[in-house]
Design an enzyme around this catalytic site. Structure first.
Site, PDB file in Angstrom:
ATOM      1  N   GLU A 129      10.313  -9.724   2.832  1.00  0.00           N
ATOM      2  CA  GLU A 129       9.248 -10.171   2.186  1.00  0.00           C
ATOM      3  C   GLU A 129       9.569 -11.732   1.642  1.00  0.00           C
ATOM      4  O   GLU A 129       9.935 -11.695   0.382  1.00  0.00           O
ATOM      5  CB  GLU A 129       8.183  -9.417   1.124  1.00  0.00           C
ATOM      6  N   GLU A 143       0.791   3.154  -0.791  1.00  0.00           N
ATOM      7  CA  GLU A 143       1.844   2.302  -0.534  1.00  0.00           C
ATOM      8  C   GLU A 143       2.982   2.633  -1.023  1.00  0.00           C
ATOM      9  O   GLU A 143       3.082   2.852  -2.252  1.00  0.00           O
ATOM     10  CB  GLU A 143       1.441   0.926  -0.304  1.00  0.00           C
TER      11      GLU A 143
END
Ligand SMILES: *[C@@H]1O[C@H](CO)[C@@H](O)[C@H](O)[C@H]1NC(C)=O
Length: 238
Positions: A219, A135
């Protein structure tokens, strides 16, 4: 039901479009090569709500905003409302460039949240697209006492900015996060340079990893009501 209706409206229209709002979990709207997702994957760790709106766009870029309020589970990410590129998986070493721009603002910065790119890569070309072997996150904004997974392993200039680079595991994923010291609200870069750094400096196996996703969003951990407005986001893979 609502998602289905919105999708069929989007598909029927050409050219400029009216704003379309999605409030349901994983509701999406497709706009040219882009897809907006009201992703609320971690919502069960707290309480709140979130709606994401497509404001317009073309093949050259997409405009959207998301408004959220989240409380509880203060160190857990609640959601990742984002714009993503619809793409065919491609071996990272076969990619020449990933030009991308992001112009964004938050109307309330008394929040605990990041504003970040999230890219997944995997050795399996058929890997699911909500995770990978690796990621890559690029944190353009960091508000409140929230930080990426792992610990700082380096500080480097990549793609025209200086970043603290974090590394650590997220389950089976090896996560590299590039974190800007100050919010970068107007970003114009070639994301391939981040993979070049990882390949040269961190033994990232670019010739064995397929790029699965290129996404940009926020986020939230806690706070709000807050609105992230993305005036323009663009990305392509060449
Ligand atoms: C969005 O950014 C792309 C890439 O820089 C650019 O081509 C496009 O014109 C921009 N769109 C708007 C509405 O500014």
């Amino acid at each position: 039901m609502k998602t289905t209706q919105i999708l069929s409206v989007a598909a029927a229209m050409a050219g400029p479009i009216a704003a379309q709002e999605i409030c349901e979990q994983y509701g999406t709207i497709t706009q040219g090569p882009y897809i907006i997702n009201n992703n609320m994957w971690g919502m069960d760790s707290g309480t709140g709500s979130q709606c994401t709106t497509l404001d317009g766009g073309s093949d050259a870029g997409v405009a959207w905003h998301t408004t959220w309020t989240w409380s509880g589970g203060e160190n857990s990410v609640k959601t990742y409302p984002n714009s993503g590129l619809v793409l065919e998986p491609k071996l990272v070493s076969d990619i020449t460039s990933i030009p991308s721009t992001a112009e964004w603002s938050y109307d309330n910065t008394d929040i605990r949240a990041d504003v970040a790119y999230d890219l997944f890569t995997a050795a399996d070309i058929n890997h699911v697209t909500y995770s990978g072997d690796y990621e890559l996150m690029i944190w353009l904004g960091q508000y409140g006492e929230v930080g990426p997974i792992g610990s700082v392993i380096d500080s480097a200039e990549v793609g025209g900015q200086t970043w603290d680079i974090y590394n650590g595991p997220n389950g089976d994923m090896n996560v590299y996060s590039f974190v800007a010291a100050e919010p970068v609200t107007s970003f114009d870069t070639d994301i391939k340079e981040f993979f070049t750094y990882l390949t040269e400096k961190q033994s990232y196996p670019a010739d064995q990893q397929y790029l699965l996703t290129v996404q940009f969003g926020t986020e939230p951990f806690t706070g709000g009501e807050a609105t992230l407005t993305v005036k323009n986001w663009s990305a392509s893979v060449a």
